[in-house]
Design an enzyme around this catalytic site. Structure first.
Site, mmCIF file in Angstrom:
data_model
loop_
_atom_site.group_PDB
_atom_site.id
_atom_site.type_symbol
_atom_site.label_atom_id
_atom_site.label_comp_id
_atom_site.label_asym_id
_atom_site.label_seq_id
_atom_site.Cartn_x
_atom_site.Cartn_y
_atom_site.Cartn_z
ATOM 1 N N ASN A 265 -1.697 -20.844 -18.121
ATOM 2 C CA ASN A 265 -0.284 -20.718 -18.474
ATOM 3 C C ASN A 265 0.526 -21.219 -17.285
ATOM 4 O OD1 ASN A 265 1.353 -19.756 -20.683
ATOM 5 N ND2 ASN A 265 2.129 -18.148 -19.344
ATOM 6 N N SER B 64 0.238 -18.422 -23.624
ATOM 7 C CA SER B 64 0.785 -17.192 -24.202
ATOM 8 C C SER B 64 1.286 -16.305 -23.077
ATOM 9 C CB SER B 64 -0.286 -16.445 -25.008
ATOM 10 O OG SER B 64 0.238 -15.195 -25.430
ATOM 11 N N THR C 125 4.719 -26.448 -27.074
ATOM 12 C CA THR C 125 5.996 -26.926 -26.521
ATOM 13 C C THR C 125 5.937 -28.430 -26.238
ATOM 14 O OG1 THR C 125 5.338 -26.278 -24.280
ATOM 15 C CG2 THR C 125 6.686 -24.703 -25.498
ATOM 16 N N CYS D 293 6.089 -12.365 -60.349
ATOM 17 C CA CYS D 293 6.369 -10.920 -60.444
ATOM 18 C C CYS D 293 7.795 -10.555 -60.033
ATOM 19 C CB CYS D 293 5.367 -10.144 -59.577
ATOM 20 S SG CYS D 293 5.701 -10.301 -57.815
ATOM 21 N N ILE E 28 -0.194 -27.267 -19.774
ATOM 22 C CA ILE E 28 -1.373 -27.175 -20.643
ATOM 23 C C ILE E 28 -1.999 -28.537 -20.948
ATOM 24 C CG2 ILE E 28 -2.139 -26.523 -22.976
ATOM 25 C CD1 ILE E 28 0.071 -24.286 -22.737
ATOM 26 N N CYS F 27 9.829 -14.425 -56.634
ATOM 27 C CA CYS F 27 8.534 -14.892 -57.109
ATOM 28 C C CYS F 27 8.572 -15.164 -58.614
ATOM 29 C CB CYS F 27 7.478 -13.831 -56.775
ATOM 30 S SG CYS F 27 5.863 -14.194 -57.450
ATOM 31 N N HIS G 160 -0.722 -14.455 -36.711
ATOM 32 C CA HIS G 160 0.690 -14.250 -37.068
ATOM 33 C C HIS G 160 1.109 -15.104 -38.263
ATOM 34 C CE1 HIS G 160 1.655 -12.636 -32.748
ATOM 35 N NE2 HIS G 160 1.071 -11.746 -33.513
HETATM 36 P P1 NAD Z 1 5.782 -16.835 -25.637
HETATM 37 O O1 NAD Z 1 6.979 -17.675 -25.892
HETATM 38 O O2 NAD Z 1 5.987 -15.384 -25.390
HETATM 39 O O3 NAD Z 1 4.992 -17.403 -24.371
HETATM 40 C C1 NAD Z 1 4.703 -18.759 -24.208
HETATM 41 C C2 NAD Z 1 4.141 -18.940 -22.803
HETATM 42 O O4 NAD Z 1 3.729 -20.286 -22.659
HETATM 43 C C3 NAD Z 1 5.166 -18.642 -21.702
HETATM 44 O O5 NAD Z 1 4.585 -17.798 -20.727
HETATM 45 C C4 NAD Z 1 5.479 -20.041 -21.125
HETATM 46 O O6 NAD Z 1 5.740 -20.018 -19.733
HETATM 47 C C5 NAD Z 1 4.201 -20.787 -21.412
HETATM 48 N N1 NAD Z 1 4.361 -22.234 -21.608
HETATM 49 C C6 NAD Z 1 5.233 -22.875 -22.421
HETATM 50 N N2 NAD Z 1 5.009 -24.205 -22.417
HETATM 51 C C7 NAD Z 1 3.969 -24.409 -21.554
HETATM 52 C C8 NAD Z 1 3.282 -25.562 -21.102
HETATM 53 N N3 NAD Z 1 3.586 -26.781 -21.548
HETATM 54 N N4 NAD Z 1 2.275 -25.402 -20.204
HETATM 55 C C9 NAD Z 1 1.942 -24.174 -19.720
HETATM 56 N N5 NAD Z 1 2.559 -23.043 -20.126
HETATM 57 C C10 NAD Z 1 3.568 -23.154 -21.028
HETATM 58 O O7 NAD Z 1 4.770 -17.095 -26.815
HETATM 59 P P2 NAD Z 1 3.559 -16.212 -27.381
HETATM 60 O O8 NAD Z 1 2.841 -15.518 -26.292
HETATM 61 O O9 NAD Z 1 2.813 -17.112 -28.297
HETATM 62 O O10 NAD Z 1 4.242 -15.053 -28.257
HETATM 63 C C11 NAD Z 1 5.359 -15.246 -29.014
HETATM 64 C C12 NAD Z 1 5.254 -15.287 -30.527
HETATM 65 O O11 NAD Z 1 5.989 -16.439 -30.857
HETATM 66 C C13 NAD Z 1 3.938 -15.524 -31.164
HETATM 67 O O12 NAD Z 1 3.718 -14.455 -31.981
HETATM 68 C C14 NAD Z 1 4.105 -16.763 -32.073
HETATM 69 O O13 NAD Z 1 3.783 -16.410 -33.403
HETATM 70 C C15 NAD Z 1 5.554 -17.062 -32.065
HETATM 71 N N6 NAD Z 1 5.958 -18.487 -31.926
HETATM 72 C C16 NAD Z 1 5.176 -19.484 -32.409
HETATM 73 C C17 NAD Z 1 5.567 -20.809 -32.237
HETATM 74 C C18 NAD Z 1 4.680 -21.898 -32.803
HETATM 75 O O14 NAD Z 1 3.997 -21.673 -33.797
HETATM 76 N N7 NAD Z 1 4.631 -23.066 -32.179
HETATM 77 C C19 NAD Z 1 6.742 -21.123 -31.565
HETATM 78 C C20 NAD Z 1 7.544 -20.049 -31.083
HETATM 79 C C21 NAD Z 1 7.135 -18.735 -31.272
#
Ligand code: NAD
Length: 248
Positions: free
Chosen positions: A220, A195, A28, A157, A238, A154, A121
């Site tokens: 988190n 996460s 983020t 195929c 983070i 594709c 993922h």
């Molecule tokens: P989630 O959105 O469920 O959880 C993210 C967590 O991170 C939340 O609890 C939030 O409060 C916390 N958070 C966000 N920014 C933060 C920061 N700066 N500092 C501290 N905490 C912070 O995400 P998840 O658990 O990864 O599961 C969701 C699915 O979303 C995954 O499978 C992933 O593949 C996919 N996803 C990936 C991306 C990416 O690749 N960047 C983006 C969105 C979703």
């Protein structure tokens, strides 16, 4: 200094086999929204699950529309302080693997070798044929799709083409899950970062590490359902937290 940050850095210092597990929260600060936070992707879009993607041409079109709409954000995103702090531990030989739910490729952009990033993922920076698994560049898909939203198929195929990500309802990648499991079993310290730990089976991986004897840290900004299993829970942002504890 807050006791939990001191403890965090001590645990990092004491360990030479650290496995990092990341979720959308680590990216983020690179400008990529997560799923569940306010303003996250789920406030804008209902996810398209895998069976819908297979069954409906409109769902496939919508999923390519969303993909290309996000592209301006994704293609500009750079590793942030959090990714860089993890790289610094990896570069010092302390991190043996990074298991990520993220699909953005930012751990690799930070310098971590492809072989040490386990993407449970998948990856959104390229596409794949769902039938013969041929890798297809997004540029090719974009060109086809820009012609009146024609769906790509594709060239080898004729199979359905999808970003190389794992959607809800899609089978997890067997090899990556086995590698993640092995990394978790071998970890001395397992750190889950950014996460919500509610997406299964990925959220089982920290528990595998804990049950195999690793110490578990969860970082988190909000509590997670696995906090009770952790040796240390750090509630914080983070980038600044990792930057601080890895420099101590
Ligand atoms: P989630 O959105 O469920 O959880 C993210 C967590 O991170 C939340 O609890 C939030 O409060 C916390 N958070 C966000 N920014 C933060 C920061 N700066 N500092 C501290 N905490 C912070 O995400 P998840 O658990 O990864 O599961 C969701 C699915 O979303 C995954 O499978 C992933 O593949 C996919 N996803 C990936 C991306 C990416 O690749 N960047 C983006 C969105 C979703």
């Amino acid at each position: 200094m807050a006791t939990d940050l001191k403890r965090f850095s001590e645990m990092v210092r004491e360990s030479s086999r650290i496995v990092i597990f990341t979720g959308a929260g680590i990216s983020t600060e690179s400008g990529i929204p997560d799923f569940r936070s306010p303003g996250g992707l789920w406030e804008k879009h209902r996810p398209i699950d895998f069976s819908e993607f297979l069954q409906s041409e409109e769902a496939r079109r919508e999923s390519w529309r969303r993909k290309f709409a996000m592209e301006s954000v994704l293609s500009k995103a750079k590793p942030n302080k959090g990714h860089k702090a993890i790289f610094s531990l990896y570069d010092r030989g302390k991190v043996t693997a990074v298991v990520t739910q993220n699909i953005d490729g930012l751990h690799q952009s930070s310098g971590i070798a492809d072989k040490d990033v386990i993407e449970v993922h998948g990856n959104t920076t390229y596409a794949k044929c769902l039938k013969c698994q041929t890798r297809i560049s997004l540029d090719v898909v974009r060109e086809v799709f820009s012609n009146n939203e024609t769906l790509p198929d594709c060239g080898q195929c004729g199979g359905i083409v999808k970003t190389a990500t794992i959607s809800f309802g899609q089978a997890m990648p067997v090899e990556e899950m086995q590698r993640a499991d092995a990394a978790a079993q071998a970890a001395e310290l397992f750190i889950a970062i950014g996460s919500s730990l509610v997406v299964y089976p990925a959220a089982e991986i920290p528990l595998v590490a804990k049950q195999a004897g690793a110490r578990l840290i969860i970082l988190n900004r909000e509590p997670t359902p696995l906090d009770d299993f952790a040796d240390l829970v750090v509630l914080g942002e983070i980038g600044e937290t990792l930057d601080f504890v890895t420099k101590l």
